[in-house]
Design a protein around this motif. Structure first.
Motif, PDB file in Angstrom:
ATOM      1  N   THR A 265      21.921  53.228  23.577  1.00  0.00           N
ATOM      2  CA  THR A 265      20.618  53.590  23.008  1.00  0.00           C
ATOM      3  C   THR A 265      20.479  53.062  21.588  1.00  0.00           C
ATOM      4  O   THR A 265      19.406  52.578  21.184  1.00  0.00           O
ATOM      5  N   ALA A 266      21.555  53.150  20.812  1.00  0.00           N
ATOM      6  CA  ALA A 266      21.515  52.657  19.437  1.00  0.00           C
ATOM      7  C   ALA A 266      21.246  51.157  19.401  1.00  0.00           C
ATOM      8  O   ALA A 266      20.488  50.666  18.545  1.00  0.00           O
ATOM      9  N   ILE A 267      21.847  50.416  20.323  1.00  0.00           N
ATOM     10  CA  ILE A 267      21.615  48.959  20.375  1.00  0.00           C
ATOM     11  C   ILE A 267      20.154  48.665  20.703  1.00  0.00           C
ATOM     12  O   ILE A 267      19.509  47.785  20.098  1.00  0.00           O
ATOM     13  N   PHE A 268      19.596  49.409  21.677  1.00  0.00           N
ATOM     14  CA  PHE A 268      18.185  49.216  22.051  1.00  0.00           C
ATOM     15  C   PHE A 268      17.261  49.501  20.862  1.00  0.00           C
ATOM     16  O   PHE A 268      16.356  48.712  20.546  1.00  0.00           O
ATOM     17  N   LEU A 269      17.484  50.632  20.161  1.00  0.00           N
ATOM     18  CA  LEU A 269      16.641  50.982  19.020  1.00  0.00           C
ATOM     19  C   LEU A 269      16.771  49.952  17.907  1.00  0.00           C
ATOM     20  O   LEU A 269      15.777  49.593  17.251  1.00  0.00           O
ATOM     21  N   LYS A 270      17.975  49.477  17.682  1.00  0.00           N
ATOM     22  CA  LYS A 270      18.190  48.491  16.620  1.00  0.00           C
ATOM     23  C   LYS A 270      17.400  47.209  16.898  1.00  0.00           C
ATOM     24  O   LYS A 270      16.739  46.650  16.007  1.00  0.00           O
ATOM     25  N   ASP A 271      17.445  46.745  18.153  1.00  0.00           N
ATOM     26  CA  ASP A 271      16.712  45.520  18.503  1.00  0.00           C
ATOM     27  C   ASP A 271      15.211  45.712  18.332  1.00  0.00           C
ATOM     28  O   ASP A 271      14.501  44.831  17.790  1.00  0.00           O
ATOM     29  N   ARG A 272      14.674  46.851  18.809  1.00  0.00           N
ATOM     30  CA  ARG A 272      13.232  47.087  18.707  1.00  0.00           C
ATOM     31  C   ARG A 272      12.789  47.236  17.251  1.00  0.00           C
ATOM     32  O   ARG A 272      11.715  46.762  16.867  1.00  0.00           O
ATOM     33  N   ILE A 273      13.601  47.890  16.446  1.00  0.00           N
ATOM     34  CA  ILE A 273      13.243  48.079  15.027  1.00  0.00           C
ATOM     35  C   ILE A 273      13.217  46.739  14.303  1.00  0.00           C
ATOM     36  O   ILE A 273      12.311  46.466  13.481  1.00  0.00           O
ATOM     37  N   GLU A 274      14.196  45.885  14.600  1.00  0.00           N
ATOM     38  CA  GLU A 274      14.204  44.563  13.965  1.00  0.00           C
ATOM     39  C   GLU A 274      12.970  43.759  14.367  1.00  0.00           C
ATOM     40  O   GLU A 274      12.352  43.074  13.527  1.00  0.00           O
ATOM     41  N   LEU A 275      12.563  43.850  15.636  1.00  0.00           N
ATOM     42  CA  LEU A 275      11.377  43.123  16.093  1.00  0.00           C
ATOM     43  C   LEU A 275      10.104  43.653  15.431  1.00  0.00           C
ATOM     44  O   LEU A 275       9.242  42.887  14.957  1.00  0.00           O
ATOM     45  N   LEU A 276       9.958  44.992  15.365  1.00  0.00           N
ATOM     46  CA  LEU A 276       8.779  45.585  14.743  1.00  0.00           C
ATOM     47  C   LEU A 276       8.752  45.324  13.238  1.00  0.00           C
ATOM     48  O   LEU A 276       7.670  45.142  12.645  1.00  0.00           O
ATOM     49  N   ALA A 277       9.914  45.308  12.617  1.00  0.00           N
ATOM     50  CA  ALA A 277       9.961  45.014  11.171  1.00  0.00           C
ATOM     51  C   ALA A 277       9.445  43.607  10.900  1.00  0.00           C
ATOM     52  O   ALA A 277       8.697  43.371   9.922  1.00  0.00           O
ATOM     53  N   GLN A 441      -1.873  46.522  11.421  1.00  0.00           N
ATOM     54  CA  GLN A 441      -0.733  46.815  10.560  1.00  0.00           C
ATOM     55  C   GLN A 441      -0.323  48.287  10.658  1.00  0.00           C
ATOM     56  O   GLN A 441       0.859  48.622  10.673  1.00  0.00           O
ATOM     57  N   GLU A 442      -1.280  49.202  10.755  1.00  0.00           N
ATOM     58  CA  GLU A 442      -0.973  50.628  10.858  1.00  0.00           C
ATOM     59  C   GLU A 442      -0.297  50.980  12.188  1.00  0.00           C
ATOM     60  O   GLU A 442       0.595  51.823  12.239  1.00  0.00           O
ATOM     61  N   VAL A 443      -0.758  50.306  13.280  1.00  0.00           N
ATOM     62  CA  VAL A 443      -0.110  50.546  14.582  1.00  0.00           C
ATOM     63  C   VAL A 443       1.362  50.178  14.523  1.00  0.00           C
ATOM     64  O   VAL A 443       2.244  50.938  14.954  1.00  0.00           O
ATOM     65  N   LYS A 444       1.628  48.998  13.998  1.00  0.00           N
ATOM     66  CA  LYS A 444       3.027  48.549  13.917  1.00  0.00           C
ATOM     67  C   LYS A 444       3.845  49.443  12.985  1.00  0.00           C
ATOM     68  O   LYS A 444       5.014  49.735  13.222  1.00  0.00           O
ATOM     69  N   GLN A 445       3.176  49.921  11.910  1.00  0.00           N
ATOM     70  CA  GLN A 445       3.894  50.773  10.969  1.00  0.00           C
ATOM     71  C   GLN A 445       4.250  52.115  11.604  1.00  0.00           C
ATOM     72  O   GLN A 445       5.363  52.634  11.413  1.00  0.00           O
ATOM     73  N   TYR A 448       7.085  51.588  13.963  1.00  0.00           N
ATOM     74  CA  TYR A 448       8.304  51.330  13.204  1.00  0.00           C
ATOM     75  C   TYR A 448       8.915  52.641  12.691  1.00  0.00           C
ATOM     76  O   TYR A 448      10.123  52.884  12.818  1.00  0.00           O
ATOM     77  N   LEU A 449       8.078  53.517  12.151  1.00  0.00           N
ATOM     78  CA  LEU A 449       8.569  54.812  11.656  1.00  0.00           C
ATOM     79  C   LEU A 449       9.080  55.699  12.787  1.00  0.00           C
ATOM     80  O   LEU A 449      10.069  56.432  12.643  1.00  0.00           O
ATOM     81  N   PHE A 450       8.380  55.629  13.923  1.00  0.00           N
ATOM     82  CA  PHE A 450       8.793  56.419  15.092  1.00  0.00           C
ATOM     83  C   PHE A 450      10.204  56.029  15.549  1.00  0.00           C
ATOM     84  O   PHE A 450      11.074  56.874  15.784  1.00  0.00           O
ATOM     85  N   LEU A 451      10.439  54.701  15.653  1.00  0.00           N
ATOM     86  CA  LEU A 451      11.759  54.241  16.099  1.00  0.00           C
ATOM     87  C   LEU A 451      12.835  54.493  15.047  1.00  0.00           C
ATOM     88  O   LEU A 451      13.991  54.777  15.388  1.00  0.00           O
TER      89      LEU A 451
END
Length: 765
Positions: A265-277, A441-445, A448-451
């Motif tokens: 799960t940590a690997i999945f969240l890390k990948d998604r956070i990097e993409l959203l960032a 920008q707000e949607v992505k933000q 990003y905060l959720f993840l």
């Protein structure tokens, strides 16, 4: 007279008498058993009971247990029965053996027949790292280091010597068919002293098998979740180290297994956070460039009134786009085959759909728990996989439908918003474009905060993960050693030593076929016992002599006295001696009984050898047998005096030897000349002792019964059998022999009748 039945009663006095006579058996048995007990105590040291207890946790009380069902992964309900198999698994024991090097067992001799299990320090060690992984047998090294430092090394495997070194210095390399081993001293080696050590070197797999056999893992009570570990070992330090290592390895394995899903799960969240960032940076950069290009500072305040309605629609549009993006991420997650059996880490703004995702996560959790304790082809695991696949398909279908619905709803909101925009024709195009960019920008933000929040929660769960096993009692040693103490072992050996001789004597009597005492004859015969004859070691055939008080002479005198009582009438003169088979001493007793009778004052005695098939009288008396009884019976003109010879050394004792062996012995003994002969002899002699043939072999004795006044039946200790006694009893009951009595030959000398009998070692046959 009926035979005494030995089963009717137990003759305690006779038993005690037998045991007293065999006292040396008891002494030898007690000494041997006590020596064996001492050897056993030295060879087998006391074993100590090492125990440990571990509690298997059933529930997780982590406060972070609300995220998508992942709480059950970290502290899920465990099945204690299954955990027993985990804690006693071969792989776990192999890890313990490899960590503590328990594949090597060190025994150090510290006395005669005494050695101890050395741990954690030992004077000599054997190393072979590469061999321990593949070795399938046990190699036993016996190392003896002399005071001068030179060592003798012997290596054995499967009871065969595989290597032998003499007078080598340590460290030394021992080459075997299993590999090269290095024998070396340790820091604990006492320099200048003689050391004898035995090292058992096994592979890690073999050591794991030994631990599995020696360590007992059990549930003390079915109402509790406690697992008890027991290890009985001579060295308590060794036992405590192993049990503590077992519990430590079990907990380490539990933590690793629990963290596997959380790490995914940590690997999945890390990948998604990097993409959203990355997307968020692009969106913010676009807004910055847009403002710079269009020189926009704050246009929202100017369009407040005009955009009130539009603001409400934008809020709804923003929420719809957020929901649709979450649905899209969820759909992408479910469509990705790499996430086939992973838990869905997202929360959907749909209560019914979120309940389905929660149930799906619970099934995935159950699969993970089952997979840790089941094989790949386990039936329950396959069924659970099918159920997960089906539910995953249903959720994917629901998410896809929800996504399509969200798109339709979003299109409607956009259409409605477009209508509102048309009413705001006075608002510059730049403002509308700016708001669109701001909204993206707000949607992505928000995503990003959720993840980021979920990532922190997952990290906290990983940091706070605890094993299922809570150690209640680290390995401890019970005070009292197991088994019996040395004192009790010696006491038991003493009593066993006392019991062995009676049991042996009983079994001997139960299985024996030969008589071994006068008591056996008395118990099995109703025939009168005329007397007994002890073993004689003089080596002479004629042992009776005047003025001789030896044991043999005294017994023959007693036999003579008893015989006189049996010959009640003056005409009773002829005494017939017989036996069941040859070798029972019949001829020896006949000769000496006749000699003893001849020593009576004024009594003339004749000894007649009528065992004409196998005559022995002439051999015993060492006189010629060329002319004798058979010659007289076969020749009608032979003079009786020509076959009567005096016995040297006895004035009143004559003998008629059997003579040559005839071709027709039965016809000679049944002839009337026998009666005529004994009629003449009765007038000449006071006693006539007849040595006849054994009745168990031929019928000659029964033929001669007509001329006898009494019959003496000779038996012999350790020669006559119990079946012979039955045969004698049948003769007596059928009265086939006159005035029958029994003499027991070959008894041991004893004190009695006021005489001190000397020692003797053998008897005549």
């Amino acid at each position: 007279m009926a035979i005494k039945n030995s089963s009717d009663y137990i003759d305690v006095r006779a038993l005690l008498r037998t045991y007293i006579l065999k006292w040396y058996y008891f002494v030898i048995s007690v000494v041997v058993c006590c020596l064996l007990g001492i050897v056993y105590c030295r060879i087998n040291p006391d074993e100590l009971a090492v125990r440990a207890n571990v509690l298997i946790q059933q529930e997780n009380t982590n406060p972070m247990a609300s995220f998508g069902g992942l709480d059950r992964l970290f502290g899920s309900n465990g099945y204690v029965d299954d955990e027993i198999f985990v804690i006693s698994s071969h792989s776990l024991y192999r890890d313990v053996a490899e960590e503590l090097q328990t594949n090597k067992t060190h025994y150090v001799r510290d006395g005669f027949l005494k050695s101890h299990l050395a741990y954690p320090e030992f004077p000599i060690d054997v190393t072979a790292p590469a061999v321990a992984d593949t070795l399938r047998t046990v190699v036993v090294f016996k190392v003896k280091v002399k005071k001068n430092g030179m060592a003798d090394i012997t290596a054995k495997a499967k009871r065969h010597t595989v290597a032998k070194l003499k007078n080598v210095t340590l460290p030394a390399v021992v080459k075997t068919i299993y590999g090269d081993f290095t024998v070396e001293t340790t820091l604990s080696f006492p320099k200048g002293e003689e050391v004898s050590s035995k090292i058992l070197f096994a592979g890690y797999d073999r050591a794991a098998e030994d631990l599995s056999r020696d360590i007992e893992v059990d549930i003390p009570s079915r109402k509790s979740n406690v697992i008890s570990l027991a290890f009985d070992v001579p060295n308590s330090d060794y036992g405590r180290a192993i049990l503590n290592a077992v519990m430590s390895k079990y907990n380490d394995r539990g933590i690793v297994e629990k963290n596997q899903q959380a790490e995914k799960t940590a690997i999945f969240l890390k990948d998604r956070i990097e993409l959203l960032a990355h997307d968020l940076n692009i969106a913010e950069s676009d807004i910055q460039k847009y403002k710079e290009n269009n020189k926009i500072i704050d246009v929202v305040a100017e369009a407040t009134y005009q955009t009130e309605k539009k603001g409400r629609l934008e809020a709804e549009l923003l929420e719809a786009e957020t929901d649709m993006e979450i649905l899209k991420m969820t759909r992408d997650f479910l469509e990705n085959s790499a996430n086939a059996y992973d838990m869905i880490p997202l929360t959907i703004n749909n209560q019914e759909m979120q309940e389905g995702i929660k149930e799906y996560n619970e099934l995935v959790l159950r699969r993970e728990n089952l997979k840790r304790n089941a094989k790949e082809h386990n039936y329950a695991l396959k069924q659970l996989n099918k159920q997960i696949d089906l539910m995953r398909t249903n959720i994917l279908s629901s998410v896809s439908k929800a996504y399509d619905g969200a798109r339709i709803q979003l299109a409607e909101l956009r259409k409605e918003k477009s209508g509102a925009d048309s009413k705001l024709s006075n608002i510059p195009t730049q403002e509308r474009e700016f708001l669109n960019m701001k909204r993206q920008q707000e949607v992505k933000q928000q995503l990003y905060l959720f993840l980021l929040q979920r990532q922190e929660e997952n990290a906290m769960l990983l940091a706070n993960s605890v094993p299922k096993g809570v150690i209640i009692d680290e390995a401890f040693t019970l005070t009292e050693p197991l088994g019996l103490s040395a004192k009790w072992i010696l006491v038991i050996c003493f009593f066993i030593g006392l019991c062995i001789p009676p049991v042996g004597i009983y079994l001997y009597r139960l299985l024996r076929d030969k008589i071994d005492s006068r008591d056996d004859v008395e118990k099995n015969l109703s025939v009168p016992i005329l007397g007994e004859m002890c073993q004689d070691g003089s080596g002479r055939s004629l042992v009776v002599a005047d003025k001789d008080s030896s044991s043999s002479n005294e017994l023959f005198r007693l036999l003579r006295s008893n015989l006189q009582f049996m010959l009640n009438h003056k005409e009773d003169k002829v005494v017939l001696l017989t036996s069941t088979q040859s070798g029972e001493g019949k001829t020896f007793i006949a000769i000496n009984l006749a000699a003893s009778l001849s020593l009576l004052q004024g009594k003339r005695v004749l000894l007649v050898g009528m065992d004409i098939r196998k005559p022995q009288v002439a051999n015993y008396l060492e006189i010629p047998d060329s002319v004798g009884l058979t010659s007289y019976l076969a020749e009608s003109d032979m003079n009786l005096d020509s076959i009567i010879r005096p016995v040297p050394g006895f004035n009143n004792l004559d003998v008629i030897v059997a003579g040559p062996i005839p071709p027709n012995p039965a016809e000679l003994l049944t002839s009337t000349k026998v009666e005529e002969l004994f009629a003449v002899l009765r007038n000449r002699y006071d006693y006539i002792i007849v040595d006849s043939a054994p009745v168990g072999m031929v019928s000659d004795t029964f033929t001669l019964n007509r001329i006898a006044d009494a019959v003496i039946y000779v038996t012999r200790i350790n020669h006559s059998s119990l079946s012979d006694l039955k045969f004698i009893e049948s003769i007596y009951e059928d009265k086939r022999l006159k005035n029958m009595s029994v003499v027991v030959n070959g008894t041991k000398v004893k004190r009695g009748y006021g005489y001190g009998y000397g020692n003797a070692v053998s008897s005549h046959k």
